[in-house]
Design an enzyme around this catalytic site. Structure first.
Site, PDB file in Angstrom:
ATOM      1  N   SER A 176       0.804  -1.226   0.000  1.00  0.00           N
ATOM      2  CA  SER A 176       0.000   0.000   0.000  1.00  0.00           C
ATOM      3  C   SER A 176       0.833   1.270   0.000  1.00  0.00           C
ATOM      4  O   SER A 176       0.367   2.305  -0.478  1.00  0.00           O
ATOM      5  CB  SER A 176      -0.956  -0.009   1.192  1.00  0.00           C
ATOM      6  OG  SER A 176      -0.248  -0.163   2.398  1.00  0.00           O
ATOM      7  N   HIS A 204      -5.417  -2.961  -2.790  1.00  0.00           N
ATOM      8  CA  HIS A 204      -5.091  -1.996  -3.854  1.00  0.00           C
ATOM      9  C   HIS A 204      -4.984  -2.633  -5.233  1.00  0.00           C
ATOM     10  O   HIS A 204      -4.716  -1.944  -6.205  1.00  0.00           O
ATOM     11  CB  HIS A 204      -3.780  -1.273  -3.521  1.00  0.00           C
ATOM     12  CG  HIS A 204      -3.842  -0.521  -2.232  1.00  0.00           C
ATOM     13  ND1 HIS A 204      -4.315   0.773  -2.154  1.00  0.00           N
ATOM     14  CD2 HIS A 204      -3.542  -0.889  -0.969  1.00  0.00           C
ATOM     15  CE1 HIS A 204      -4.274   1.166  -0.892  1.00  0.00           C
ATOM     16  NE2 HIS A 204      -3.812   0.183  -0.149  1.00  0.00           N
ATOM     17  N   LYS A 236     -11.659   1.307  -1.700  1.00  0.00           N
ATOM     18  CA  LYS A 236     -10.634   1.885  -2.577  1.00  0.00           C
ATOM     19  C   LYS A 236     -11.182   1.935  -4.007  1.00  0.00           C
ATOM     20  O   LYS A 236     -12.044   2.727  -4.280  1.00  0.00           O
ATOM     21  CB  LYS A 236      -9.334   1.138  -2.380  1.00  0.00           C
ATOM     22  CG  LYS A 236      -8.748   1.603  -1.042  1.00  0.00           C
ATOM     23  CD  LYS A 236      -7.799   0.709  -0.368  1.00  0.00           C
ATOM     24  CE  LYS A 236      -7.443   1.336   0.989  1.00  0.00           C
ATOM     25  NZ  LYS A 236      -6.926   0.368   1.941  1.00  0.00           N
TER      26      LYS A 236
HETATM   27  C1  LIG Z   1      -6.819   0.212   3.333  1.00  0.00           C
HETATM   28  C2  LIG Z   1      -6.272  -1.121   3.603  1.00  0.00           C
HETATM   29  C3  LIG Z   1      -6.881  -1.980   4.505  1.00  0.00           C
HETATM   30  C4  LIG Z   1      -8.032  -1.566   5.368  1.00  0.00           C
HETATM   31  O1  LIG Z   1      -9.194  -1.517   4.644  1.00  0.00           O
HETATM   32  P1  LIG Z   1     -10.384  -0.606   5.184  1.00  0.00           P
HETATM   33  O2  LIG Z   1     -11.581  -1.091   4.479  1.00  0.00           O
HETATM   34  O3  LIG Z   1     -10.016   0.791   4.848  1.00  0.00           O
HETATM   35  O4  LIG Z   1     -10.446  -0.829   6.669  1.00  0.00           O
HETATM   36  C5  LIG Z   1      -6.381  -3.252   4.632  1.00  0.00           C
HETATM   37  N1  LIG Z   1      -5.306  -3.650   3.928  1.00  0.00           N
HETATM   38  C6  LIG Z   1      -4.674  -2.836   3.076  1.00  0.00           C
HETATM   39  C7  LIG Z   1      -3.487  -3.335   2.326  1.00  0.00           C
HETATM   40  C8  LIG Z   1      -5.118  -1.537   2.896  1.00  0.00           C
HETATM   41  O5  LIG Z   1      -4.474  -0.725   2.082  1.00  0.00           O
END
Ligand SMILES: *Cc1c(COP(=O)(O)O)cnc(C)c1O
Length: 389
Positions: A176, A204, A236
């Site tokens: 990320s 992502h 995302k």
């Molecule tokens: C954003 C993210 C999460 C958390 O997801 P949310 O739905 O925002 O709680 C988990 N793992 C990764 C790799 C992320 O980038």
């Protein structure tokens, strides 16, 4: 003893690690208003531009009319509505897996999956650069917890040799804060040799990667045998909210029975599931979004190299500019903001000490002209903070 919060806060400020929340005064999109200032943003994870899509908004509105606003209870009590169920079926079909289970956030999906699968007497092995939620999940599980060198199958293999009990190898799909891809073919081969399971959190990758947006497993052509536990998030590229775990019938039933972060929480509003169903369709079908994004990624990397910026080995919309020092990263972010551009500085502990960076993210909705504006500002500001120049 008292809680000396003031001292803790002051220390964080002195270390240039103090965090503040930009106040957004409108929807996600390349052009935003933050704290009253109009800015061109390169920091959202809304990679495909679906968070403010009229059809997704309409689906959520219609969902609220039909299903009301609240989930009402946990899934196991009376909170599991038809839209949640329909979304799970659609996500199972999308990922080519027997079943999927819906969660309210990715953080909780990760806590749930890891803690339901391993415990005392077991082993969890994680990439050093995994997302905080995966590291927290590993610690919470009570299993023997060890981190291997980033994306290093040899380092993983050494740890697999010492593993005890059920062994879960856990990695981000797309990292990320770096944007690079997990070397899944090599990691999965090591895991398989050791009889370990692999869990991939592809928060992502879903959307930007793979021919139909199926993420890193679609990109590498990997199946259930290689990656028994696949996590995706909906906040995302899907542009909505929530997350899912996809896998076998038995995996999903195990989570429903044993995963405390699944059981002891209220279901997400059904209207959000209605929105996600619509965005899933757009994400799969409108491949022009991925194509535009890939064009922008290539253009960004070429333009940034011309300016002399240090990029990371990323083929994804996450294109960090490595700075190193936290203070300089903040300075560069502030200089860009004075010129109307919003790019977040990411500092420790989110990234390792000495690797502060500007995390540039691209969206299918950015125009070439907007990218040129970013290059102009970077070309002007980078020499002002680059002491090596
Ligand atoms: C954003 C993210 C999460 C958390 O997801 P949310 O739905 O925002 O709680 C988990 N793992 C990764 C790799 C992320 O980038």
């Amino acid at each position: 003893m008292t809680f000396d919060l003031a001292a803790r806060l002051a220390e964080r400020r002195t270390a240039h690690l103090y965090r503040q929340r930009p106040l957004l005064e409108g929807p996600q999109g390349p052009e935003v208003v933050v704290d009253g200032q109009a800015l061109l943003a390169f920091c959202s994870n809304d990679y495909l531009g679906l968070a403010n899509h009229p059809e997704v908004i309409a689906a959520m509105r219609a969902g609220a009319e039909r299903w009301g606003v609240g989930g009402g209870a946990s899934h196991l009590v009376i909170g599991h509505s038809a839209p949640h169920h329909e979304l799970e079926d659609a996500l199972a079909e999308f990922t080519g897996r027997p079943r999927a289970l819906l969660f309210s956030t990715g953080y909780m999906a990760n806590l749930a999956a890891v803690t339901a699968l391993v415990g005392q007497g077991d082993t969890v092995l994680e990439d050093r650069l995994n997302h905080a939620s995966l590291l927290d999940a590993g610690l919470l599980s009570g299993a023997r917890f060890s981190r291997y060198l980033h994306n290093d199958a040899v380092s993983l293999s050494n740890r697999l040799r010492k593993a005890e009990g059920n062994t879960l190898v856990v990695t981000d799909g797309v990292f990320s804060m770096d944007g690079d891809l997990a070397d899944l073919p090599a990691l999965c081969a090591e895991a398989r040799r050791a009889n370990a399971w692999v869990m991939v959190d592809d928060a992502h990758g879903f959307g930007p990667l793979g021919a139909t947006g199926g993420g890193i497993v679609e990109h590498f052509g990997l199946g259930l045998e290689d990656v028994p536990v696949l996590v995706g998030t909906l906040g995302k590229a899907f542009g909505t909210a929530g997350a899912f775990v996809a896998g076998s019938e038995e995996l999903i039933e195990t989570l429903i029975q044993f995963a405390r972060p699944y059981i002891y929480t209220t279901s997400q509003p059904p209207a959000v599931a209605c929105a996600s169903l619509r965005s899933l369709q757009l994400l799969r079908d409108e491949s022009w979004r991925r194509e535009d994004l890939n064009r922008l990624i290539a253009r960004f990397r070429a333009g940034a190299a011309e300016i002399g910026l240090s990029l990371m080995d990323s083929p994804t919309p996450i294109q960090p500019i490595l700075i190193g020092d936290s203070e300089r990263a903040l300075q560069l972010s502030a200089l860009l903001k004075e010129r109307g551009l919003l790019v977040g500085a990411i500092r420790p502990p989110t990234v390792p000490a000495g690797s502060a960076r500007l995390r540039v993210t691209l969206s299918a909705l950015h125009s070439e002209a907007q990218l040129e504006r970013l290059f102009d500002a970077l070309a002007e500001c980078w020499p002002l903070v680059n002491r090596d120049a």
